[in-house]
Scaffold this motif. Sequence first.
Motif, short mmCIF file in Angstrom:
data_model
loop_
_atom_site.label_atom_id
_atom_site.label_comp_id
_atom_site.label_asym_id
_atom_site.label_seq_id
_atom_site.Cartn_x
_atom_site.Cartn_y
_atom_site.Cartn_z
N ASP A 78 0.92 -1.24 0.12
CA ASP A 78 0.11 0.14 -0.17
C ASP A 78 0.70 1.30 -0.22
O ASP A 78 1.69 1.26 0.61
CB ASP A 78 -1.05 0.09 1.19
CG ASP A 78 -2.04 -0.95 1.05
OD1 ASP A 78 -2.22 -1.38 -0.02
OD2 ASP A 78 -2.75 -1.40 2.10
N TRP A 79 0.25 2.13 -0.74
CA TRP A 79 1.13 3.34 -0.72
C TRP A 79 1.48 4.22 0.50
O TRP A 79 2.68 4.70 0.47
CB TRP A 79 0.12 4.51 -1.55
CG TRP A 79 -1.07 4.76 -0.76
CD1 TRP A 79 -2.43 4.22 -0.78
CD2 TRP A 79 -1.45 5.87 0.14
NE1 TRP A 79 -3.11 4.73 0.07
CE2 TRP A 79 -2.69 5.88 0.70
CE3 TRP A 79 -0.41 6.91 0.74
CZ2 TRP A 79 -3.09 6.78 1.76
CZ3 TRP A 79 -0.94 7.73 1.72
CH2 TRP A 79 -2.15 7.87 2.04
N TYR A 80 0.83 4.21 1.63
CA TYR A 80 1.18 4.89 2.75
C TYR A 80 2.37 4.11 3.43
O TYR A 80 3.19 4.97 4.18
CB TYR A 80 0.13 4.83 3.85
CG TYR A 80 -0.52 3.40 4.05
CD1 TYR A 80 -0.02 2.64 5.15
CD2 TYR A 80 -1.63 2.97 3.60
CE1 TYR A 80 -0.54 1.46 5.52
CE2 TYR A 80 -2.29 1.74 3.73
CZ TYR A 80 -1.61 1.13 4.72
OH TYR A 80 -2.23 -0.16 4.94
N TYR A 81 2.77 3.07 3.12
CA TYR A 81 3.90 2.37 3.52
C TYR A 81 5.27 3.16 2.73
O TYR A 81 6.15 3.66 3.40
CB TYR A 81 4.15 1.11 3.28
CG TYR A 81 3.39 0.18 3.87
CD1 TYR A 81 3.42 -0.10 5.44
CD2 TYR A 81 2.54 -0.80 3.47
CE1 TYR A 81 2.51 -0.65 6.08
CE2 TYR A 81 1.53 -1.44 4.12
CZ TYR A 81 1.62 -1.52 5.31
OH TYR A 81 0.67 -2.52 6.12
N HIS A 82 5.23 3.50 1.47
CA HIS A 82 6.23 4.09 1.04
C HIS A 82 6.52 5.70 1.29
O HIS A 82 7.29 6.30 1.40
CB HIS A 82 6.10 4.14 -0.61
CG HIS A 82 6.10 2.79 -1.14
ND1 HIS A 82 7.52 1.96 -1.07
CD2 HIS A 82 5.12 1.87 -1.64
CE1 HIS A 82 7.30 0.53 -1.85
NE2 HIS A 82 5.83 0.57 -2.30
N LEU A 83 5.05 6.23 1.43
CA LEU A 83 5.27 7.60 2.04
C LEU A 83 5.66 7.79 3.35
O LEU A 83 6.51 8.73 3.52
CB LEU A 83 3.66 8.10 2.05
CG LEU A 83 3.48 9.50 2.67
CD1 LEU A 83 4.14 10.61 1.73
CD2 LEU A 83 1.85 9.83 2.68
N ALA A 84 5.42 6.74 4.46
CA ALA A 84 5.84 6.98 5.70
C ALA A 84 7.22 6.65 5.97
O ALA A 84 7.95 7.06 6.91
CB ALA A 84 4.97 6.03 6.69
N SER A 85 7.68 5.88 5.06
CA SER A 85 9.38 5.71 5.01
C SER A 85 9.88 6.47 4.14
O SER A 85 11.32 6.25 4.37
CB SER A 85 9.46 4.16 4.65
OG SER A 85 9.22 3.92 3.29
N LEU A 145 -0.74 12.87 10.46
CA LEU A 145 -1.86 12.30 9.78
C LEU A 145 -2.18 11.07 10.20
O LEU A 145 -3.22 10.52 10.18
CB LEU A 145 -1.87 12.40 8.30
CG LEU A 145 -2.02 14.22 8.13
CD1 LEU A 145 -2.02 14.05 6.39
CD2 LEU A 145 -3.40 14.47 8.30
N ALA A 146 -0.97 10.13 10.19
CA ALA A 146 -0.98 8.58 10.22
C ALA A 146 -1.84 8.10 11.29
O ALA A 146 -2.66 7.28 11.28
CB ALA A 146 0.34 8.11 10.26
N LEU A 147 -1.52 8.66 12.66
CA LEU A 147 -2.25 7.95 13.77
C LEU A 147 -3.75 8.32 13.76
O LEU A 147 -4.64 7.37 13.90
CB LEU A 147 -1.67 8.47 14.95
CG LEU A 147 -1.90 8.28 16.38
CD1 LEU A 147 -0.87 8.12 17.63
CD2 LEU A 147 -3.41 8.72 16.93
N HIS A 148 -4.15 9.64 13.24
CA HIS A 148 -5.60 9.83 13.31
C HIS A 148 -6.45 9.05 12.25
O HIS A 148 -7.41 8.48 12.73
CB HIS A 148 -5.84 11.31 13.06
CG HIS A 148 -4.99 12.12 14.04
ND1 HIS A 148 -5.04 12.12 15.23
CD2 HIS A 148 -3.98 13.04 13.76
CE1 HIS A 148 -4.31 12.93 15.96
NE2 HIS A 148 -3.51 13.41 15.03
N ALA A 149 -5.57 8.58 11.20
CA ALA A 149 -6.20 8.16 10.02
C ALA A 149 -6.24 6.59 10.38
O ALA A 149 -7.08 5.71 10.31
CB ALA A 149 -5.47 8.18 8.87
N GLY A 150 -5.30 6.11 11.21
CA GLY A 150 -5.13 4.62 11.46
C GLY A 150 -6.21 4.26 12.67
O GLY A 150 -6.73 3.18 12.52
N MET A 151 -6.55 5.13 13.42
CA MET A 151 -7.48 4.91 14.57
C MET A 151 -8.79 4.78 13.79
O MET A 151 -9.63 4.06 14.42
CB MET A 151 -7.41 6.22 15.70
CG MET A 151 -6.01 6.15 16.41
SD MET A 151 -5.72 4.39 17.39
CE MET A 151 -7.38 4.74 18.71
#
Length: 353
Positions: free
Chosen positions: A175-182, A194-200
């Motif tokens: 998924d795209w967010y793995y590349h974005l977050a790394s 953003l990541a934590l709020h979207a993840g929850m």
Amino acid sequence: MSLSLRLSLVFLAVIILVPLALAIATHLRARAIEARFPNIGSLTDIGGFSLNALHIPAGPEADLPPIVFIHGASGNLRDQAGAFLDPLRGRAELLFVDRPGHGYSERGGPENDTPDGQANAIAKLMDKKGIKRAVIVGHSFGGAITASFAVLHPEKVEGLVFLAAATHPWPGGVDWYYHLASAPVIGPLFCHTLALHAGMMRLDAATHHVFAPNPRSQTYVEETGPALVLRPSSFRANATDVAGLHDYVTTFSPRYREIDKPTVVITGDSDEIVLEEIHSRGLARDIAGSELVWIENLGHKPDYVVTDIAIAAIETVAGIKRDLQAMARAIEPVLAASRVEPGGKAPSLQAGQ
């Protein structure tokens, strides 16, 4: 002050204040997650950084060798402990590890960005704990670390159990967010805003999907703390792990043929997270003498859904005779009867390995 200047100042305030507010909210929510799921293990300095683990001594009548459990992506030691601690307590010395950067373990250096580095870290932890040889149990991403461990540290391996492992190159990506977050620069910004709020918002549905098509326990999220991965440093570490896995297994998987330890590979035919035809069949092909336990109507969580079979696999590689194939055939009708199809009660969204 001109209208254009006022608009520019408003815009500047927005682009500064909104990320700042999100970062503050992320910090507060991360601390709340830690308060909700405190550390149940202990930190051990293995040279330059510390690994966290839950270490349970063997009972006086233990009948199994030491067992080391390696969790998958987006996980922590509570995941495997939730499945195996109670049924195995007393039977063996147990070590449930928070992989580098996960749970309450420190990340360490860039060597821990790949499964071989994490395998080396776990080997050092075993030395610190006085565990000379163990059955190594790896779930999902933990399977790549388990296989690497067996290649790099065969003298420490009593046997291997792979549960819905991710170990071989596969078509496509992640998924795209793995590349974005790394990614550099933008990755930390994303993780801290953003990541934590979207993840929850996705957490409940995502964990249902990890179990699919098998029903997930309603207490799983509260008992295993998957929200811990949403903390910024853990989210980035997890993303780095997953984004780099394909390249790593492409290079390293040919070495699996060097493994000569007793091995059981457990997989379902309905795994929605990893491609069992590639990973589990690949392990069974590459590791001479291994036993593949293929279970119909089983998804990505054999550790929870068919715990008895996973424990029987541990017994098998430890030299206790068990008929794993008969156990698999016996559970299949039960899994078929409880299967949750898309659109059923269990919500389903994409999650990591």
